[in-house]
Design an enzyme around this catalytic site. Sequence first.
Site, PDB file in Angstrom:
ATOM      1  N   CYS A 140      -4.585  45.205  78.961  1.00 58.47           N
ATOM      2  CA  CYS A 140      -2.949  44.476  78.810  1.00 58.47           C
ATOM      3  C   CYS A 140      -2.198  43.643  79.431  1.00 58.47           C
ATOM      4  CB  CYS A 140      -2.394  45.712  77.611  1.00 58.47           C
ATOM      5  SG  CYS A 140      -3.291  47.141  76.088  1.00 58.47           S
ATOM      6  N   LYS A 177     -18.178  52.048  62.283  1.00 61.28           N
ATOM      7  CA  LYS A 177     -16.677  52.797  63.039  1.00 61.28           C
ATOM      8  C   LYS A 177     -16.105  52.652  61.862  1.00 61.28           C
ATOM      9  CE  LYS A 177     -13.621  50.388  65.870  1.00 61.28           C
ATOM     10  NZ  LYS A 177     -12.116  49.523  66.003  1.00 61.28           N
ATOM     11  N   VAL A 233      -4.660  51.370  69.579  1.00 63.35           N
ATOM     12  CA  VAL A 233      -3.608  51.592  68.729  1.00 63.35           C
ATOM     13  C   VAL A 233      -3.542  51.990  66.807  1.00 63.35           C
ATOM     14  CG1 VAL A 233      -1.283  50.408  67.978  1.00 63.35           C
ATOM     15  CG2 VAL A 233      -2.329  50.368  70.000  1.00 63.35           C
ATOM     16  N   ARG A 277      -0.156  53.755  75.942  1.00 60.65           N
ATOM     17  CA  ARG A 277      -1.001  53.828  77.984  1.00 60.65           C
ATOM     18  C   ARG A 277      -2.370  54.481  77.383  1.00 60.65           C
ATOM     19  NH1 ARG A 277       1.653  57.052  81.741  1.00 60.65           N
ATOM     20  NH2 ARG A 277       2.852  58.371  79.660  1.00 60.65           N
ATOM     21  N   GLU A 278      -3.586  54.074  77.602  1.00 61.33           N
ATOM     22  CA  GLU A 278      -4.782  54.077  77.347  1.00 61.33           C
ATOM     23  C   GLU A 278      -4.650  55.781  77.997  1.00 61.33           C
ATOM     24  OE1 GLU A 278      -7.115  50.228  76.948  1.00 61.33           O
ATOM     25  OE2 GLU A 278      -8.414  52.265  77.416  1.00 61.33           O
ATOM     26  N   LYS A 280      -3.556  40.782  80.058  1.00 62.70           N
ATOM     27  CA  LYS A 280      -3.570  39.528  78.926  1.00 62.70           C
ATOM     28  C   LYS A 280      -1.997  39.230  78.874  1.00 62.70           C
ATOM     29  CE  LYS A 280      -3.861  41.621  75.154  1.00 62.70           C
ATOM     30  NZ  LYS A 280      -3.478  41.387  73.579  1.00 62.70           N
ATOM     31  N   ASP A 311     -10.956  48.769  58.832  1.00 57.91           N
ATOM     32  CA  ASP A 311     -11.364  47.875  59.792  1.00 57.91           C
ATOM     33  C   ASP A 311     -12.459  47.223  58.980  1.00 57.91           C
ATOM     34  OD1 ASP A 311     -10.931  47.847  62.954  1.00 57.91           O
ATOM     35  OD2 ASP A 311     -13.327  47.689  62.266  1.00 57.91           O
ATOM     36  N   LYS A 317      -8.647  52.118  84.806  1.00 60.99           N
ATOM     37  CA  LYS A 317      -7.622  53.771  85.343  1.00 60.99           C
ATOM     38  C   LYS A 317      -8.487  54.330  85.094  1.00 60.99           C
ATOM     39  CE  LYS A 317      -4.480  53.818  81.556  1.00 60.99           C
ATOM     40  NZ  LYS A 317      -2.734  54.499  81.185  1.00 60.99           N
TER      41      LYS A 317
HETATM   42  C1  UGA Z   1      -0.329  49.041  79.309  1.00 62.28           C
HETATM   43  C2  UGA Z   1       1.461  50.731  78.938  1.00 62.28           C
HETATM   44  O1  UGA Z   1       1.209  51.059  80.327  1.00 62.28           O
HETATM   45  C3  UGA Z   1       1.668  50.901  78.306  1.00 62.28           C
HETATM   46  O2  UGA Z   1       2.799  50.908  78.419  1.00 62.28           O
HETATM   47  C4  UGA Z   1       1.280  49.141  77.246  1.00 62.28           C
HETATM   48  O3  UGA Z   1       1.592  49.397  75.816  1.00 62.28           O
HETATM   49  C5  UGA Z   1       0.261  49.126  76.800  1.00 62.28           C
HETATM   50  O4  UGA Z   1      -0.558  48.264  78.139  1.00 62.28           O
HETATM   51  C6  UGA Z   1      -0.267  47.911  75.863  1.00 62.28           C
HETATM   52  O5  UGA Z   1      -0.088  46.530  75.796  1.00 62.28           O
HETATM   53  O6  UGA Z   1      -1.261  48.069  74.947  1.00 62.28           O
HETATM   54  P1  UGA Z   1      -2.610  50.700  80.072  1.00 62.28           P
HETATM   55  O7  UGA Z   1      -3.348  49.475  79.787  1.00 62.28           O
HETATM   56  O8  UGA Z   1      -3.248  52.043  79.270  1.00 62.28           O
HETATM   57  O9  UGA Z   1      -0.414  50.655  79.187  1.00 62.28           O
HETATM   58  O10 UGA Z   1      -2.799  51.181  81.131  1.00 62.28           O
HETATM   59  P2  UGA Z   1      -1.453  50.901  82.101  1.00 62.28           P
HETATM   60  O11 UGA Z   1      -1.811  52.695  82.370  1.00 62.28           O
HETATM   61  O12 UGA Z   1      -0.219  50.473  82.665  1.00 62.28           O
HETATM   62  O13 UGA Z   1      -2.212  50.681  83.876  1.00 62.28           O
HETATM   63  C7  UGA Z   1      -2.299  49.188  83.593  1.00 62.28           C
HETATM   64  C8  UGA Z   1      -3.283  49.031  85.254  1.00 62.28           C
HETATM   65  O14 UGA Z   1      -2.602  49.507  86.188  1.00 62.28           O
HETATM   66  C9  UGA Z   1      -4.631  50.231  85.553  1.00 62.28           C
HETATM   67  O15 UGA Z   1      -5.271  49.404  86.324  1.00 62.28           O
HETATM   68  C10 UGA Z   1      -3.452  51.102  86.970  1.00 62.28           C
HETATM   69  O16 UGA Z   1      -4.600  51.490  87.853  1.00 62.28           O
HETATM   70  C11 UGA Z   1      -2.405  50.697  87.257  1.00 62.28           C
HETATM   71  N1  UGA Z   1      -1.088  50.662  87.842  1.00 62.28           N
HETATM   72  C12 UGA Z   1      -0.607  51.558  87.366  1.00 62.28           C
HETATM   73  C13 UGA Z   1      -1.443  50.862  89.203  1.00 62.28           C
HETATM   74  O17 UGA Z   1      -2.559  49.773  90.059  1.00 62.28           O
HETATM   75  N2  UGA Z   1      -0.335  50.678  89.733  1.00 62.28           N
HETATM   76  C14 UGA Z   1       0.262  51.735  89.484  1.00 62.28           C
HETATM   77  O18 UGA Z   1       1.146  52.479  90.207  1.00 62.28           O
HETATM   78  C15 UGA Z   1       0.238  52.330  88.129  1.00 62.28           C
END
Ligand code: UGA
Length: 444
Positions: free
Chosen positions: A272, A36, A12, A161-162, A275, A31, A332
């Site tokens: 995220c 880093k 972030v 999102r990552e 957790k 940091d 992902k």
């Molecule tokens: C997530 C949220 O989407 C962000 O909005 C948030 O800011 C972030 O956490 C955070 O709290 O920092 P992120 O962890 O990067 O983002 O990943 P996501 O794209 O949300 O995916 C999370 C998991 O869900 C992955 O393992 C993905 O494969 C899975 N997923 C996602 C599914 O299994 N099905 C889906 O339809 C979508």
Amino acid sequence: MKKISILGLGYVGLCTAVSFASKRFKIIGVDVNSEKVKMINEGKAPIYESGLDELLKRSVDSQMLHCAEDCGYAVRNSGISFITVGTPYRPDVSIDLKYVKSVAKSVGNALKNKEEYHMVVVKSTVLPGTTEKIVIPIIEKHSGKRCGLAFDVCYNPEFLREGSAIKDILNPDRIIIGEFSRQSGDRLESLYRDFYENKLPPVIRTNPSTAELIKYVNNCFLAMKISFMNTIANICQEIPEADVTTVAKAIGLDRRISPLFLNPGLGYGGSCLPKDIRALVSFSQKLGYKPSLLKAVEEVNILQPYKVVRLANRLLGKIRGKRIAVLGLAFKPNTDDLRDAVSIEVVKGLLKENAEVVVYDPAAIKNAEKLFKDKVRYASTALECVSDADCCIIVTEWPEFKALKCEDFIRRMRTPVVIDGRRIYDPEEFSRKLIFAAIGLGVL
Ligand code: UGA
């Protein structure tokens, strides 16, 4: 223009820093990790994130971004500080606030001798009440000053999102401002007005606790959509010829549901969603309310990775001694992040059954080596991974796996058995040409 300091250069923090720098805001990044800091000052990104390398290099070359280890220096030389340190969870699932507390203390110490007004924006994910009950008192104690007078604090969650972090920062769906006072909210909104110029996204202004809760609720809702679809996938699997992807497509067309986050698979991972859901469950329980729905979301997710191990057993007879190719390890696509990745559970499940496991991931192999050590074999391409395998399991939906053809498996594998854990292949074609099973695909 007032300088901005960004305290904590994880996902972030660093992505926020380069995004502000790209819009000609002068940024001091901080940091505690000296390596880093050095890397970033050389224009090299310490994390794998789409578009980051280029933007970081440009920010450093144009001197819009400079990093240091000294938080006090950064606070004294900026008008606004974003706190973007991590909030990992402890084994007892409570949130570990040690980084937030330590940075709040440094901010307080720096403000003691600062004459000008300072604005502090907490971005780290923290439970409701943390900004007002913990962060503000620490800053007040160490600065000897009152919040709302010499300095102000807002809570401002991040939803990036990552894999699409910078794009998400530049085009957010909305901005949430949890303000300690109207003045603090006005100041933060005005900063975002400058940042987004004439394209300010919708702004929701509220108190800090509600803003803190919104961050958790957002992630929990997304997790709920995924566990819901995985539950339906597991039902589909027991109905001959039913296909969860068609169910998802159909319900996604209902505008009240939306097609996003309905992809069935092996569950959600990452740093995220798992957790945050655990933290909200335990927070709620401490308040005396048992959040059964949220607990169910988590339970479904814990069991989901093992579905492919069971499918492998069903298709191979037993998997002891069989060579299983695992395609995809990152939680992902487009990241090298293995934190809470479902691949870890899949590999563990396969090893427990004494399978011989070969893994491949386009980005996460280095991280995987640290984790799995010599318990698995590491392939350097997808085709090498499936060579001579008795079964291949798709765990992460990387584009390069989507591009594989039936023939790629048939020609190289010992027995062409493919289990699609992320629904990337056409079930009709694959079922016709090889032995195929998939999450949420009913068998005859
Ligand atoms: C997530 C949220 O989407 C962000 O909005 C948030 O800011 C972030 O956490 C955070 O709290 O920092 P992120 O962890 O990067 O983002 O990943 P996501 O794209 O949300 O995916 C999370 C998991 O869900 C992955 O393992 C993905 O494969 C899975 N997923 C996602 C599914 O299994 N099905 C889906 O339809 C979508």
